[in-house]
Design a protein around this motif. Structure first.
Motif, PDB file in Angstrom:
ATOM      1  N   HIS A  66       0.831  -1.200   0.000  1.00 23.45           N
ATOM      2  CA  HIS A  66       0.000   0.000   0.000  1.00 23.45           C
ATOM      3  C   HIS A  66       0.867   1.252   0.000  1.00 23.45           C
ATOM      4  O   HIS A  66       0.606   2.213  -0.735  1.00 23.45           O
ATOM      5  CB  HIS A  66      -0.929   0.008   1.218  1.00 23.45           C
ATOM      6  N   ARG A  70       1.093   4.048  -3.002  1.00 20.58           N
ATOM      7  CA  ARG A  70       0.896   5.484  -2.818  1.00 20.58           C
ATOM      8  C   ARG A  70       2.102   6.261  -3.336  1.00 20.58           C
ATOM      9  O   ARG A  70       1.953   7.305  -3.977  1.00 20.58           O
ATOM     10  CB  ARG A  70       0.665   5.798  -1.336  1.00 20.58           C
ATOM     11  N   LEU A 105      -4.628  10.306   0.010  1.00 19.96           N
ATOM     12  CA  LEU A 105      -5.429   9.116  -0.231  1.00 19.96           C
ATOM     13  C   LEU A 105      -6.740   9.246   0.536  1.00 19.96           C
ATOM     14  O   LEU A 105      -6.742   9.578   1.725  1.00 19.96           O
ATOM     15  CB  LEU A 105      -4.672   7.873   0.227  1.00 19.96           C
ATOM     16  N   ARG A 107     -10.799   7.477   1.269  1.00 25.65           N
ATOM     17  CA  ARG A 107     -11.530   6.215   1.245  1.00 25.65           C
ATOM     18  C   ARG A 107     -12.987   6.440   0.881  1.00 25.65           C
ATOM     19  O   ARG A 107     -13.624   7.381   1.333  1.00 25.65           O
ATOM     20  CB  ARG A 107     -11.442   5.536   2.608  1.00 25.65           C
ATOM     21  N   THR A 108     -13.521   5.547   0.052  1.00 29.36           N
ATOM     22  CA  THR A 108     -14.940   5.576  -0.299  1.00 29.36           C
ATOM     23  C   THR A 108     -15.762   5.012   0.851  1.00 29.36           C
ATOM     24  O   THR A 108     -15.447   3.954   1.393  1.00 29.36           O
ATOM     25  CB  THR A 108     -15.196   4.743  -1.569  1.00 29.36           C
ATOM     26  N   LEU A 109     -16.841   5.719   1.214  1.00 23.07           N
ATOM     27  CA  LEU A 109     -17.697   5.267   2.305  1.00 23.07           C
ATOM     28  C   LEU A 109     -18.952   4.565   1.796  1.00 23.07           C
ATOM     29  O   LEU A 109     -19.255   3.449   2.216  1.00 23.07           O
ATOM     30  CB  LEU A 109     -18.087   6.452   3.198  1.00 23.07           C
ATOM     31  N   ILE A 122     -17.092  10.272   0.540  1.00 19.80           N
ATOM     32  CA  ILE A 122     -15.709   9.861   0.796  1.00 19.80           C
ATOM     33  C   ILE A 122     -15.269  10.366   2.164  1.00 19.80           C
ATOM     34  O   ILE A 122     -15.870  11.300   2.720  1.00 19.80           O
ATOM     35  CB  ILE A 122     -14.736  10.371  -0.294  1.00 19.80           C
ATOM     36  N   GLU A 123     -14.254   9.739   2.691  1.00 20.62           N
ATOM     37  CA  GLU A 123     -13.661  10.134   3.963  1.00 20.62           C
ATOM     38  C   GLU A 123     -12.385  10.908   3.664  1.00 20.62           C
ATOM     39  O   GLU A 123     -11.459  10.370   3.058  1.00 20.62           O
ATOM     40  CB  GLU A 123     -13.353   8.882   4.787  1.00 20.62           C
ATOM     41  N   TYR A 137      -7.801   8.275 -10.037  1.00 18.81           N
ATOM     42  CA  TYR A 137      -7.730   6.836  -9.798  1.00 18.81           C
ATOM     43  C   TYR A 137      -6.654   6.261 -10.706  1.00 18.81           C
ATOM     44  O   TYR A 137      -6.772   6.321 -11.932  1.00 18.81           O
ATOM     45  CB  TYR A 137      -9.068   6.154 -10.055  1.00 18.81           C
ATOM     46  N   ALA A 244     -12.389   1.285  -3.741  1.00 22.77           N
ATOM     47  CA  ALA A 244     -12.411   1.583  -2.308  1.00 22.77           C
ATOM     48  C   ALA A 244     -11.627   2.842  -1.968  1.00 22.77           C
ATOM     49  O   ALA A 244     -11.910   3.498  -0.971  1.00 22.77           O
ATOM     50  CB  ALA A 244     -11.857   0.393  -1.520  1.00 22.77           C
ATOM     51  N   TYR A 245     -10.642   3.181  -2.816  1.00 19.49           N
ATOM     52  CA  TYR A 245      -9.794   4.335  -2.540  1.00 19.49           C
ATOM     53  C   TYR A 245      -9.577   5.166  -3.805  1.00 19.49           C
ATOM     54  O   TYR A 245      -9.558   4.647  -4.916  1.00 19.49           O
ATOM     55  CB  TYR A 245      -8.430   3.896  -2.004  1.00 19.49           C
ATOM     56  N   HIS A 247      -7.299   9.060  -5.006  1.00 24.32           N
ATOM     57  CA  HIS A 247      -6.403  10.132  -4.598  1.00 24.32           C
ATOM     58  C   HIS A 247      -7.065  11.467  -4.903  1.00 24.32           C
ATOM     59  O   HIS A 247      -7.744  11.605  -5.927  1.00 24.32           O
ATOM     60  CB  HIS A 247      -5.056  10.041  -5.321  1.00 24.32           C
TER      61      HIS A 247
END
Length: 253
Positions: A66, A70, A105, A107-109, A122-123, A137, A244-245, A247
């Motif tokens: 990971h 990144r 980065l 994260r998708t909620l 998103i978070e 992406y 799920a993620y 940038h």
């Protein structure tokens, strides 16, 4: 020694011999069973230990991958920036390199609402609800991030309100790309006097300060002309199920 004492000695000898024989006879399977149980126990302990070691090794590997992912995505963005500046340097002969952009980065909620695959919550740390952020992406332009009820919401490429500045083809024809609630995107307001063609690549221009210049968006598949402008339908590089993620470009300097 009388006859009675001799008989007693013989019986005692036979009894001792029998006890020893039967003791060894009984001990042998018991010992084998005990060894088998102990061996199985040790094998089980070693198997569990190996599983634990493998789990933590995999976890460390995943964390390491990971972090490397990144790093490489950031390096890819930096290379896009350098490539764009290099092209301008060749054209103008007096351009200076800019500082590379900042990314984070996120994260998708969840979906904002079911049935709409183009909007997700998103978070995101340090979110400024007054700003518009570029969403990436794997190095491709994926949409924008805006505020809804002071929370960050990602409008992916297919959303009709997801729009940003782009250039089309080698002639760098300027335009605005937007979603169409479908797989294909539309680039509008392309001047008619600048030639474009099917197969041209569409890149971010960076003029809106949402993205840096030179990020890939898609390729032209059809062109129409009306009201003094050209419009191009493009096949985007990013479209599909929400990862799920992402940038987010937090600063373009």
């Amino acid at each position: 020694m009388n006859k009675q004492a001799l008989t007693l000695a013989v019986l005692l000898t036979v009894l001792v011999g029998g006890v020893l024989y039967f003791t060894n006879f009984l001990q042998s399977p018991i010992l084998r069973l005990n060894l088998a149980i102990k061996s199985s126990y040790l094998d089980g302990v070693e198997s569990i230990q190996r599983a634990v070691d493998e789990h933590f090794n995999q976890q460390r590997t995943i964390i390491d991958l990971h972090q490397k992912n990144r790093f490489y995505e950031q390096e890819l963005l930096n290379l896009h920036q350098v490539a764009d500046e290099y092209q301008k340097l060749l054209q103008e002969h007096n351009s200076s390199f800019r500082i590379t952009p900042d990314t984070s980065l996120v994260r998708t909620l969840s979906y904002v609402r079911f049935g709409d695959p183009h909007r997700v919550w998103i978070e995101m740390e340090k979110f400024d609800p007054k700003r518009v952020y570029g969403l990436l992406y794997r190095g491709y332009a994926a949409g924008i991030v805006v505020s809804k009820n002071k929370r960050p919401i990602a409008l992916l490429n297919g959303d009709v309100k997801s729009s940003y500045a782009v250039n089309v083809g080698v002639s760098m024809a300027p335009g605005i790309v937007r979603g169409n609630n479908s797989r294909r995107l539309i680039v509008e307001f392309i001047p008619t006097w600048i030639p474009i063609k099917v197969g041209d690549e569409v890149l971010t221009s960076g003029l809106d300060r949402i993205f840096m210049a030179g990020l890939k968006v898609g390729k032209v598949i059809s062109i129409t002309k009306a009201s003094g402008y050209q419009s191009a339908v493009i096949e985007p590089y990013f479209y599909g199920k929400n990862p799920a993620y992402f940038h987010v470009i937090t600063k373009v300097r």
